[in-house]
Design an enzyme around this catalytic site. Structure first.
Site, short mmCIF file in Angstrom:
data_model
loop_
_atom_site.label_atom_id
_atom_site.label_comp_id
_atom_site.label_asym_id
_atom_site.label_seq_id
_atom_site.Cartn_x
_atom_site.Cartn_y
_atom_site.Cartn_z
N ASP A 194 -50.37 5.65 -157.96
CA ASP A 194 -50.97 6.84 -158.56
C ASP A 194 -50.25 8.09 -158.06
OD1 ASP A 194 -52.57 8.85 -159.57
OD2 ASP A 194 -54.45 7.90 -159.00
N GLY A 212 -59.87 7.42 -164.18
CA GLY A 212 -59.75 8.30 -163.02
C GLY A 212 -61.11 8.69 -162.46
N GLY A 213 -61.21 8.73 -161.14
CA GLY A 213 -62.42 9.22 -160.48
C GLY A 213 -63.52 8.20 -160.28
N VAL A 214 -63.25 6.91 -160.55
CA VAL A 214 -64.32 5.91 -160.41
C VAL A 214 -64.32 5.22 -159.04
CG1 VAL A 214 -64.44 5.47 -162.89
CG2 VAL A 214 -62.91 4.08 -161.47
N GLY A 215 -63.33 5.52 -158.19
CA GLY A 215 -63.29 4.93 -156.86
C GLY A 215 -62.32 3.78 -156.70
N LYS A 216 -61.24 3.80 -157.50
CA LYS A 216 -60.24 2.71 -157.42
C LYS A 216 -59.64 2.59 -156.02
CE LYS A 216 -57.59 4.34 -160.66
NZ LYS A 216 -58.39 5.54 -161.03
#
Length: 327
Positions: A46, A18-22
């Protein structure tokens, strides 16, 4: 280049911590393929949906047009651009539709005296472990089928890794479970027929309908598993940031995906710090490089792409097109 790596795929999952820019990478991939002439369906699985925020327009549980041919510059050799449609799977609506369909089936198959207990059971099932995953998996299977028929590519913007891995493991598990259930029903029906002195026959209309439902469900999940584990049709892109925890999780996800038979097409190290923007960021860049060396030792054969930290907010077609150029 990542867009070249997925050019022949029909289904691409974009996942990671989560939060990596998927979502940004998934949307940029969809837009980049559309600029090359493809018809693309972008699907968010998501629960914390961001497609609507990213494209700055409402996105719901049915496909809506996110990018039309006039919104992008066709890539060289494409002739005309394609388009991007998007949808965000609504977990609550999906579960409600799923249980409503199950309830209708149960009312057809069960005697009237069993309707009230069945309804009570479904109310309890609404919050039961696995209900959400099963319903979302049905929608993923529908999206893959829709993509095969009406689009050139389906891009899934997935939930954080653990949830996505459970979903990808489910088609095989549910196919096996349904096969076991069908085998047990066959034994039960043969035993019942023998006890009635009817030989091997005597299947009721209710039994026949239940068998058709189980076979249809088994075949849908079996087809989904075939697609997901076919490297010619499906690839998985793992997005990460070059930090300790995302790197560790990426290695675990890679191992589990390969164990499930899913092809990991590429790794994307997103939001890489610049090395020429001051001492702080230069030191951070050096630390990121060390983390990526460790990742490369563990996963040596999968292409690794760097995406730099970009200025401004990634919102709208223009910003996503700029990101797609980096891919």
């Amino acid at each position: 280049m990542l867009l070249d790596l997925i050019a022949t795929r029909r289904v691409v999952f974009v996942g990671g911590k989560g939060g990596v820019g998927k979502t940004s990478i998934a949307a940029a991939l969809a837009l980049g393929r559309a600029a090359a002439g493809a018809r693309v369906l972008l699907v968010s699985t998501d629960p914390a949906h961001n497609l609507g925020h990213l494209w700055d327009r409402p996105v719901g549980d049915e496909p809506v047009r996110l990018a039309a041919p006039g919104d992008m510059t066709p890539r060289a050799g494409a002739g005309t651009a394609g388009y991007v449609d998007g949808l965000e799977i609504d977990p609550e609506r999906t579960v409600e539709q799923h249980l409503s369909a199950v309830a209708a089936t149960m009312r057809r198959l069960l005697p009237e005296r069993m309707h009230a207990p069945a309804d009570q059971h479904l109310q309890l099932a609404r919050q039961a472990p696995g209900t959400h995953e099963s319903a979302v998996l049905e929608r993923i299977a529908e999206a893959v089928e829709l993509g095969t028929e009406a689009y050139d590519l389906v891009v899934f913007d997935t939930a954080p890794s653990g949830h996505t891995l459970r979903l990808l493991a489910l088609p095989g598990q549910l196919t096996s479970w349904t096969d076991t259930l069908l085998t047990n029903r066959d034994r039960s029906e043969r035993f019942g027929a023998a006890m009635r002195g009817l030989g091997g026959g005597g299947e009721t209309d209710r039994d026949a309908e239940l068998r058709r439902i189980l076979l249809r469900r088994r075949d849908r999940f079996s087809r989904l598993r075939e697609v997901v584990t076919d490297p010619a049709r499906t690839g998985f892109v793992i997005v990460l940031t070059a930090e300790l925890l995302p790197i560790a999780e990426t290695m675990e996800v890679y191992e589990k995906l390969t164990g499930l038979g899913v092809d990991v097409t590429a790794l994307v190290a997103n939001r890489r710090s610049p090395s020429d923007a001051g001492e702080l960021l230069a030191r951070r860049r050096g630390q990121e490089d060390a983390h990526l060396v460790r990742l490369r030792r563990q996963v040596p054969d999968v292409p690794l792409l760097d995406v730099p930290l970009l200025p401004g907010d990634l919102v709208g077609t223009e910003a996503l097109a700029a990101l797609a150029d980096r891919l």
